[in-house]
Every structure is written in C-alpha cells, then in structure tokens.
Scaffold this active site. Sequence first.
Site: not given
Length: 379
Positions: A135, A210, A344
Amino acid sequence: MSRACASRLMLSAFLGGWMVCLVSPACAEVSGPEPFGKTSDGTPVERYTLSNGNGVVAKLMTRGATLTELHVPDKEGNVADVVLGFDSVAGYESEANQYFGCTTGRVANRIAEGKFTLDGEEYTLAINNEPNHLHGGTERSLDKVVWDAKTVKTKFGDGVRFTYVSPDGEEGYPGKLRVTVTYTLSDDNDLRISYTASTDKATPVNLTNHSYFNLAGHGSDTVLDHRLKINADKYTPTDDTLIPTGELAAVEGTPLDFRKMKRIGKQIEQLVDTAALGYDHNFVLNGEAGKLRLAARLKDPKSGRILTVRTTEPGIQFYSGNFLHGQTGKGGKEYPLRSAVCLETQHFPNSVNEPDFPSVILKPGEKYRHVCVYTLKAE
C-alpha cells in the site's frame, strides 16, 4: 445546484395562469471545510460533507483523502454509518488504523520483496508487510499525507477534489507524481470516486479506496451473513506471502466463486488455514478494462442495504476483515474479526513485476485514470 440535480428540474408552461415547478427532492450538496484536528506534526486536517435529499451523507477528510463516514438509510428509513473509522485524526495515526477509508498508493496492494526494475534501474521500497511492500509505504504513502482540497461542480454532482504532489523519490518511487481524487455524490445515490495522475518520469501507479463496509452499520457483528456477488470468472492465485503466481485461475469449483449472490460465511472456513486466513483475493473482472462496468454487489439481508460497485479497473480485491481485532472505532464501537469487508477496485497485485498482467506503469505525457462508483440503496 449540480448539473446532475439541475437535469431533473422541469418547468412547465403556464397552466391556467399557474406555473408548475417539479424539482427532484434529492439534490446533492457539499459543505465545508470544517476543522477536524491536527496531525501529530501539527498539520491542520479538514473535513467536508456530501449529502443528498435521500439521507445519504459522506464525510471526507484531507488526511489520506479519506472517506471517514458514510450514512445510508435502511429499508425502513433508519440511517446508519456503514464504514469503519475513527472520531479523530489521532485514531487514524494509531496502530488501530488498518487503512480505514483512505486513498491507497502510490501502488496499492503488494509488491514482491519491495523491489521492481524500470527502464533498467532497480528500485527498493519499504518492507512493511514482511517480506513484501504494501500500500505505498510507511511514512509518506498517500494515506498518511495531508492533501489539498476544494469543492467542485461536475456533471456527476457536487463534490470535493483532493490534490497531492508526491516528489521524485518519495517512499522510493521514481518521478514527481501529481494525483487528484474527486468524490462526488449524486441524487441517484452514486458516490463516485475519480482518480487521475500524471508524472514527469516513468513510475508505477495503482490507486484505490480502502473503505471497510458493514451494511448493518459500523460496529455491528460479523459480515458473514452479508450476501456478495463478484463479476469475475477468474482470480489471481498467490504464494504463501500473498504475491500472485502469475496464473489466472477459474473461480468455478472453489470458495472464490461469487458469480451468483452467496453468503460470505458459506465457505470461508475452507480458507482459514491458508495464507489469506479467509478472503483476501484479487478477482479478474469480466468485461473490458477502461469501461465502467459491474464489479460487485453486497447486500445485508436484515437492513436491506445494498452496495453496488462499478469500476473501470481490471480487478477487485475482496478482503473479509481477517485482521480486525476488536479495536475501538467511532463512537466507542468495537471492530471485531470479520466485522467488515473491503472491495478495492485496482490493477492486480505485484503487476509491476508481472509482464503478463495489465501494466501499472505511467509514463510522462500519459494520464492515469480510474473510476469507482459506489451506489447505495435499500430494499
């Protein structure tokens, strides 16, 4: 008034000396900014509110271009906030935060061993999900910085546009990257997230939102009774560190077959002893990437709330909250194991190291574009 709302306004001709005016009662509006505290280094954080006449309210903060609240009526008209989050910036800076509601990147999901080679040069990134990069990094990933923001009017409704310029080398990534994320809310209950990015040097880009959803309301029990459909015939199998093997495998005959609405808890126990500890898989969406199409549909049978996800991206990560551990969130509510799901929309994990996957490389002169639409209703 947004164009989406204005398109619903109709003025008749005079009828018997009276003017008849019919206006949609669900015109979306935006308010703010309002103060939402400061980061630990003293940077002010602000929050904006999107709302419409249907009772849908979305709140967004400048740290991480984050969706902090999403209030939605159920089939009886009772409103609940259906996303996980915190009441303060401090909560989002704490270890209790697991990327709740944020914009994730520069590269969402995992990069194997935190390494990739681009134009003959090897780049090394932070290892924050041993042994991989996750991420976008640790200190200056997009979820942790404070973005600039302004209200905007678009053909999709009124909204908020967040902008951030990531300097060359930030978190180990090459190129100066300019990113915009625009949230709009329509009178049709479409919460639309539009991403764009440009760079002055070739660099990987894979952005997503997210948010963790529990359609019964955040802080409710597990989502195992939620029903889910994913518009995908295939998924990307992974190794024991959740890095794709490069294969595209059929969902048929596996617990990952969500081509028809299925209770999330029906087969999850078959995945408990795997590296994912439940659902944490990238699905290869059917249809043409680049065109807005159905990705997933989530329903809570008790409240009747339905979340439909559409996207232009080639994939979607379905995560069943396997690492939620009872941390305290908004209003003092606890978030136990599997009490929310993430959906996502994205390019595939580790695409930067998989030449046969859709490319995540953005080059100078090109424009990164990604649209995700969350549509909310109850029945």
